[in-house]
Design an enzyme around this catalytic site. Structure first.
Site, PDB file in Angstrom:
ATOM      1  N   LYS A 102      46.093  18.632  40.992  1.00  0.00           N
ATOM      2  CA  LYS A 102      46.185  17.579  39.995  1.00  0.00           C
ATOM      3  C   LYS A 102      47.110  16.450  40.473  1.00  0.00           C
ATOM      4  O   LYS A 102      46.808  15.271  40.303  1.00  0.00           O
ATOM      5  CB  LYS A 102      46.726  18.197  38.696  1.00  0.00           C
ATOM      6  CG  LYS A 102      46.757  17.239  37.556  1.00  0.00           C
ATOM      7  CD  LYS A 102      47.138  17.954  36.281  1.00  0.00           C
ATOM      8  CE  LYS A 102      47.526  16.952  35.234  1.00  0.00           C
ATOM      9  NZ  LYS A 102      47.856  17.555  33.964  1.00  0.00           N
ATOM     10  N   ASP A 131      49.293  28.041  43.508  1.00  0.00           N
ATOM     11  CA  ASP A 131      48.701  27.804  42.178  1.00  0.00           C
ATOM     12  C   ASP A 131      49.610  26.981  41.264  1.00  0.00           C
ATOM     13  O   ASP A 131      49.574  27.138  40.043  1.00  0.00           O
ATOM     14  CB  ASP A 131      48.349  29.132  41.474  1.00  0.00           C
ATOM     15  CG  ASP A 131      47.556  30.053  42.364  1.00  0.00           C
ATOM     16  OD1 ASP A 131      46.637  29.560  43.023  1.00  0.00           O
ATOM     17  OD2 ASP A 131      47.865  31.264  42.405  1.00  0.00           O
ATOM     18  N   LYS A 186      48.949  21.748  42.454  1.00  0.00           N
ATOM     19  CA  LYS A 186      49.028  20.693  43.491  1.00  0.00           C
ATOM     20  C   LYS A 186      47.820  19.776  43.433  1.00  0.00           C
ATOM     21  O   LYS A 186      47.930  18.583  43.684  1.00  0.00           O
ATOM     22  CB  LYS A 186      49.096  21.332  44.896  1.00  0.00           C
ATOM     23  CG  LYS A 186      50.334  22.139  45.139  1.00  0.00           C
ATOM     24  CD  LYS A 186      50.289  22.817  46.491  1.00  0.00           C
ATOM     25  CE  LYS A 186      49.309  23.963  46.571  1.00  0.00           C
ATOM     26  NZ  LYS A 186      49.649  25.155  45.808  1.00  0.00           N
ATOM     27  N   ALA A 204      42.656  28.743  49.322  1.00  0.00           N
ATOM     28  CA  ALA A 204      43.173  27.847  48.288  1.00  0.00           C
ATOM     29  C   ALA A 204      42.039  27.433  47.363  1.00  0.00           C
ATOM     30  O   ALA A 204      40.881  27.469  47.747  1.00  0.00           O
ATOM     31  CB  ALA A 204      43.767  26.607  48.941  1.00  0.00           C
ATOM     32  N   GLY A 205      42.396  27.022  46.172  1.00  0.00           N
ATOM     33  CA  GLY A 205      41.376  26.519  45.255  1.00  0.00           C
ATOM     34  C   GLY A 205      42.009  25.516  44.326  1.00  0.00           C
ATOM     35  O   GLY A 205      43.050  25.786  43.736  1.00  0.00           O
ATOM     36  N   HIS A 206      41.423  24.329  44.258  1.00  0.00           N
ATOM     37  CA  HIS A 206      41.937  23.307  43.363  1.00  0.00           C
ATOM     38  C   HIS A 206      40.921  23.030  42.279  1.00  0.00           C
ATOM     39  O   HIS A 206      39.758  22.802  42.569  1.00  0.00           O
ATOM     40  CB  HIS A 206      42.183  21.993  44.121  1.00  0.00           C
ATOM     41  CG  HIS A 206      43.332  22.073  45.076  1.00  0.00           C
ATOM     42  ND1 HIS A 206      43.552  21.146  46.054  1.00  0.00           N
ATOM     43  CD2 HIS A 206      44.333  22.957  45.162  1.00  0.00           C
ATOM     44  CE1 HIS A 206      44.640  21.478  46.724  1.00  0.00           C
ATOM     45  NE2 HIS A 206      45.131  22.577  46.203  1.00  0.00           N
ATOM     46  N   ARG A 261      44.587  33.048  71.280  1.00  0.00           N
ATOM     47  CA  ARG A 261      43.752  32.157  72.094  1.00  0.00           C
ATOM     48  C   ARG A 261      42.331  32.679  72.264  1.00  0.00           C
ATOM     49  O   ARG A 261      41.704  32.538  73.302  1.00  0.00           O
ATOM     50  CB  ARG A 261      44.419  31.871  73.449  1.00  0.00           C
ATOM     51  CG  ARG A 261      45.588  30.928  73.257  1.00  0.00           C
ATOM     52  CD  ARG A 261      46.744  31.204  74.119  1.00  0.00           C
ATOM     53  NE  ARG A 261      47.286  32.528  73.937  1.00  0.00           N
ATOM     54  CZ  ARG A 261      48.264  33.027  74.658  1.00  0.00           C
ATOM     55  NH1 ARG A 261      48.790  32.323  75.627  1.00  0.00           N
ATOM     56  NH2 ARG A 261      48.721  34.243  74.428  1.00  0.00           N
ATOM     57  N   LYS A 293      52.521  22.260  33.829  1.00  0.00           N
ATOM     58  CA  LYS A 293      52.240  23.241  32.773  1.00  0.00           C
ATOM     59  C   LYS A 293      53.404  23.450  31.803  1.00  0.00           C
ATOM     60  O   LYS A 293      53.609  24.565  31.289  1.00  0.00           O
ATOM     61  CB  LYS A 293      51.816  24.574  33.395  1.00  0.00           C
ATOM     62  CG  LYS A 293      50.470  24.466  34.114  1.00  0.00           C
ATOM     63  CD  LYS A 293      49.882  25.816  34.367  1.00  0.00           C
ATOM     64  CE  LYS A 293      48.368  25.773  34.500  1.00  0.00           C
ATOM     65  NZ  LYS A 293      47.755  27.069  34.683  1.00  0.00           N
ATOM     66  N   VAL A 323      51.657  18.053  31.168  1.00  0.00           N
ATOM     67  CA  VAL A 323      51.704  18.543  29.778  1.00  0.00           C
ATOM     68  C   VAL A 323      50.318  18.953  29.270  1.00  0.00           C
ATOM     69  O   VAL A 323      50.110  19.105  28.073  1.00  0.00           O
ATOM     70  CB  VAL A 323      52.344  17.491  28.825  1.00  0.00           C
ATOM     71  CG1 VAL A 323      53.826  17.336  29.124  1.00  0.00           C
ATOM     72  CG2 VAL A 323      51.646  16.130  28.923  1.00  0.00           C
ATOM     73  N   THR A 354      41.632  30.678  40.825  1.00  0.00           N
ATOM     74  CA  THR A 354      40.463  29.799  41.007  1.00  0.00           C
ATOM     75  C   THR A 354      39.535  30.385  42.060  1.00  0.00           C
ATOM     76  O   THR A 354      38.317  30.277  41.976  1.00  0.00           O
ATOM     77  CB  THR A 354      40.927  28.406  41.540  1.00  0.00           C
ATOM     78  OG1 THR A 354      42.068  27.998  40.828  1.00  0.00           O
ATOM     79  CG2 THR A 354      39.845  27.370  41.417  1.00  0.00           C
ATOM     80  N   THR A 355      40.126  30.989  43.085  1.00  0.00           N
ATOM     81  CA  THR A 355      39.333  31.477  44.207  1.00  0.00           C
ATOM     82  C   THR A 355      38.805  32.886  43.973  1.00  0.00           C
ATOM     83  O   THR A 355      37.671  33.188  44.284  1.00  0.00           O
ATOM     84  CB  THR A 355      40.203  31.451  45.494  1.00  0.00           C
ATOM     85  OG1 THR A 355      40.761  30.152  45.614  1.00  0.00           O
ATOM     86  CG2 THR A 355      39.399  31.768  46.730  1.00  0.00           C
ATOM     87  N   ASP A 394      53.583  22.332  28.898  1.00  0.00           N
ATOM     88  CA  ASP A 394      53.010  22.563  27.564  1.00  0.00           C
ATOM     89  C   ASP A 394      52.793  24.042  27.279  1.00  0.00           C
ATOM     90  O   ASP A 394      52.818  24.472  26.126  1.00  0.00           O
ATOM     91  CB  ASP A 394      51.663  21.824  27.440  1.00  0.00           C
ATOM     92  CG  ASP A 394      50.703  22.196  28.557  1.00  0.00           C
ATOM     93  OD1 ASP A 394      51.090  22.014  29.731  1.00  0.00           O
ATOM     94  OD2 ASP A 394      49.598  22.696  28.275  1.00  0.00           O
ATOM     95  N   GLN A 450      48.683  26.785  49.080  1.00  0.00           N
ATOM     96  CA  GLN A 450      49.618  27.900  48.833  1.00  0.00           C
ATOM     97  C   GLN A 450      51.023  27.355  48.501  1.00  0.00           C
ATOM     98  O   GLN A 450      51.121  26.251  47.989  1.00  0.00           O
ATOM     99  CB  GLN A 450      49.655  28.883  50.025  1.00  0.00           C
ATOM    100  CG  GLN A 450      48.368  29.668  50.224  1.00  0.00           C
ATOM    101  CD  GLN A 450      47.341  28.972  51.079  1.00  0.00           C
ATOM    102  OE1 GLN A 450      47.676  28.383  52.078  1.00  0.00           O
ATOM    103  NE2 GLN A 450      46.087  29.026  50.690  1.00  0.00           N
TER     104      GLN A 450
HETATM  105  P1  IMP Z   1      45.426  35.263  52.439  1.00  0.00           P
HETATM  106  O1  IMP Z   1      45.931  33.868  52.514  1.00  0.00           O
HETATM  107  O2  IMP Z   1      44.030  35.379  51.890  1.00  0.00           O
HETATM  108  O3  IMP Z   1      45.576  36.001  53.735  1.00  0.00           O
HETATM  109  O4  IMP Z   1      46.338  36.060  51.388  1.00  0.00           O
HETATM  110  C1  IMP Z   1      47.703  36.335  51.648  1.00  0.00           C
HETATM  111  C2  IMP Z   1      48.533  36.217  50.376  1.00  0.00           C
HETATM  112  O5  IMP Z   1      48.570  34.859  49.965  1.00  0.00           O
HETATM  113  C3  IMP Z   1      47.969  36.993  49.187  1.00  0.00           C
HETATM  114  O6  IMP Z   1      49.044  37.468  48.391  1.00  0.00           O
HETATM  115  C4  IMP Z   1      47.196  35.945  48.413  1.00  0.00           C
HETATM  116  O7  IMP Z   1      47.057  36.270  47.058  1.00  0.00           O
HETATM  117  C5  IMP Z   1      48.100  34.744  48.630  1.00  0.00           C
HETATM  118  N1  IMP Z   1      47.385  33.473  48.533  1.00  0.00           N
HETATM  119  C6  IMP Z   1      46.597  32.895  49.451  1.00  0.00           C
HETATM  120  N2  IMP Z   1      46.134  31.722  49.016  1.00  0.00           N
HETATM  121  C7  IMP Z   1      46.652  31.515  47.799  1.00  0.00           C
HETATM  122  C8  IMP Z   1      46.570  30.459  46.844  1.00  0.00           C
HETATM  123  O8  IMP Z   1      45.924  29.424  47.045  1.00  0.00           O
HETATM  124  N3  IMP Z   1      47.265  30.655  45.692  1.00  0.00           N
HETATM  125  C9  IMP Z   1      48.017  31.753  45.453  1.00  0.00           C
HETATM  126  N4  IMP Z   1      48.138  32.750  46.327  1.00  0.00           N
HETATM  127  C10 IMP Z   1      47.454  32.644  47.480  1.00  0.00           C
END
Ligand code: IMP
Length: 434
Positions: A18, A13, A16, A39-41, A142, A330, A414, A298-299, A332, A223
Site C-alpha cells: 500500500k 506482511d 508495504k 511475497a504477496g501484495h 553457482r 492498520k 487507518v 496473501t500467498t 484502525d 518480507q
Molecule cells: P520462504 O521465504 O518461503 O523460504 O519462507 C521462510 C520464512 O519466511 C517462513 O517463515 C515464511 O512464512 C516467511 N515468509 C516468506 N515470505 C513472507 C512474506 O511475504 N510475509 C511473511 N512471511 C514470509
C-alpha cells in the site's frame, strides 16, 4: 528527486504494498530487489483488488517503469500468470524490465523446498514452499539458472543437467515426476524465455540512469527485517536480505544513491511460519485482531500469529535499516481494545532484562516481552485524514512509538483503501500535495 527504499520492519506482511503503491503514483521507477513469489501484495484501486507476487505495484500507474532486479528469484510461470491477469484487466505491462541476472526458480527447487520442510518435521521453518530457499542456495553454489540462460536452449539444457547432478540423491523419490523430465523442462523454460525476452534488460544501468536523470525511484522490499537471513531469527527466516542495504546489491546501485529508508510496521505484530515471537498473544484479543485485520496470508492463506507491538524488535529493525521514517499501518484494527500493550524490554526466567534484541538464538527463544500499558481508544478512526482527527489516546500511542525509536512517523494507515491514510512530515506532505 528522492530515492526511497520501502522495507518491512517486522516479520513481513506489514502493508508495504500500500505504501509503495502510494509512492509509485508519483515515482517514475519502482524496483523489486529481493525475494520472489513468497511475497504477496494486495492493492486496492477503487473497486478493483490486485494481488501481485512479483511485479512491482508501480505497474498500476501508467508511465512507471517497473523493474525486477538481479536480487529477485523469479518463477517465470508465476510471472507470466501475473502479466496475463494484468493484460486481461487492461493494465499496460510494457514498462516491465527484468534483470538478465535474476535467478530462476526451477521445478526441482519447489520439490526440494517441500522435501526440506517434510524432513525437518517439527523443526520446520514454515516456508511458503515456493522454492525460494533452494533457488538462493543454487545461486550461492553457482549452480543457478539465470534469466539470461532462458534465451539459449543449449546453455539452458547444460546448466539444468549440471544443477541436477548433485541433487540426484535428494530428488530420487520424484525420479518419475513429469516436472523433472529434462526435455519437457528445457522446452517449457525456453518458451518462458521467448515470452519474457522483450522485458529482459540491463536493469542496473536503467536504475542508475534514471536516478542520475533526477527521477523519483522507489525500491520495494519484500518480507521484513526479522526474516533477514543474516539479521533475522535464523533459521526461521527467508533466504534473502529484506533490509535496506540489500536494495543496493539487489538492484545493482551504490549506497550513495539512496536518500530515504521508510520502514513499515503494523500497529501490532504478526508472523507466519515458525520461530520465536516474544510478544505473541493468544485468546480473544488475538482472535479479534486476526479477524478485524484479516490476518491470513496473501500467498498461502495461512492464519497469521498475532502479538502486541514489539518495540525491542522494531528498534532493532530501525537500526539495521537506517530508517529515516516509519509508516504505522492498520492502526484502525486496534480500535475498541481497552488497554494496548507495547513491548519495551524482554526478560528471561533467570531474571535477566534485555533492552536490545538478543543476538543469541537460545536467549531469544527463552525471552518474553515486558510491557508498558497504554490506554486504547473506542472511536472508529477509519475516516481520519490528519493527525488532529485521531483520538488523543491514539496520538499518545503513536508518540510513544516514535519517541522510543527516535524515528519520525511519516504515514499512518487507518483502513484498507488507498485513500485511508494520514501523512505527516515534510517528505510525506509533499506527496499529499501532488
Ligand atoms: P520462504 O521465504 O518461503 O523460504 O519462507 C521462510 C520464512 O519466511 C517462513 O517463515 C515464511 O512464512 C516467511 N515468509 C516468506 N515470505 C513472507 C512474506 O511475504 N510475509 C511473511 N512471511 C514470509
Amino acid at each position: 528527486m528522492p530515492t526511497t527504499v520501502i522495507v518491512g520492519a517486522q516479520w513481513g506482511d506489514e502493508g508495504k504494498g500500500k505504501v509503495t503503491d502510494l509512492l509509485a503514483e508519483r515515482a517514475e521507477v519502482t524496483v523489486r530487489f529481493q525475494g520472489g513469489n513468497n511475497a504477496g501484495h494486495t492493492i486496492i484501486h477503487g473497486d478493483e483488488v490486485f494481488k501481485l507476487n512479483l511485479i512491482p505495484s508501480g505497474i498500476l500507474h501508467p508511465g512507471n517503469t517497473c523493474i525486477i532486479g538481479n536480487g529477485v528469484v523469479l518463477d517465470p510461470g508465476v510471472l507470466i500468470g501475473e502479466l496475463d491477469d494484468l493484460h486481461k484487466r487492461g493494465v499496460d505491462t510494457t514498462s516491465l524490465r527484468i534483470s538478465a541476472n535474476a535467478h530462476i526458480i526451477m521445478p526441482y527447487h519447489l520439490l526440494l523446498d517441500h522435501e526440506g520442510e517434510a524432513k525437518l518435521g517439527e523443526l520446520k521453518i514454515g516456508t511458503t514452499k515456493r522454492g525460494i530457499g533452494p533457488c538462493y542456495a543454487d545461486k550461492a553454489d553457482r549452480l543457478g539458472i539465470r534469466v539470461q540462460d532462458l534465451l539459449d536452449e543449449k546453455i539452458l539444457r547444460k546448466k539444468i543437467v549440471t544443477a541436477l547432478e548433485p541433487k540426484r540423491q535428494q530428488l530420487r523419490p520424484w525420479a518419475k515426476d513429469p516436472s523433472l523430465d529434462l526435455h519437457a523442462m528445457v522446452e517449457e523454460f525456453a518458451n518462458y524465455g521467448h515470452r519474457l525476452e522483450p522485458h529482459i534488460a540491463e536493469t542496473s544501468l536503467i536504475v542508475h540512469n534514471e536516478i542520475k536523470a533526477g527521477k523519483e525511484v522507489v525500491f520495494e522490499g519484500a518480507q521484513g527485517a526479522l526474516l533477514d537471513i543474516d539479521h533475522g531469527t535464523y533459521p526461521f527466516v527467508t533466504s534473502s536480505n529484506p533490509i535496506a542495504g540489500a536494495a543496493c546489491v539487489g538492484a545493482g546501485i551504490g549506497p550513495t544513491l539512496i536518500d530515504d529508508v521508510w520502514g513499515i510496521a503494523k500497529a501490532y505484530t504478526t508472523r507466519v511460519g515458525s520461530g520465536p515471537f516474544p510478544s505473541e498473544i493468544e485468546g480473544d484479543i488475538a482472535d479479534k485482531i486476526r479477524e478485524v485485520g484479516a490476518e491470513f496470508g496473501t500467498t498461502t492463506g495461512r492464519a497469521r500469529r498475532i502479538g502486541w507491538l514489539d518495540l525491542v524488535a522494531l528498534k532493532y529493525a530501525a537500526r539495521l535499516n537506517g530508517m529515516t521514517g516509519l509508516c504505522v499501518t492498520k492502526l484502525d484494527v486496534l480500535s475498541g481494545i481497552e488497554t494496548l500493550r507495547v513491548a519495551t524490554t524482554y526478560s528471561n526466567n533467570e531474571g535477566a532484562v534485555f533492552d536490545e534484541f538478543p543476538y543469541h538464538q537460545s536467549v531469544l527463544h527463552h525471552s518474553k516481552a515486558e510491557y508498558v500499558d497504554l490506554p486504547g481508544w473506542d472511536e472508529d478512526i477509519s475516516s481520519a485524514r490528519s493527525i488532529e482527527d485521531l483520538p488523543e489516546n491514539c496520538r499518545t500511542y503513536l508518540n510513544f512509538i516514535s519517541e522510543f525509536l527516535d524515528v519520525p512517523i511519516v504515514l499512518m494507515g487507518v483502513g484498507p483503501e488507498r485513500t485511508q491514510i494520514i501523512l505527516a512530515g515534510d517528505r510525506a506532505l509533499s506527496f499529499a500535495r501532488n
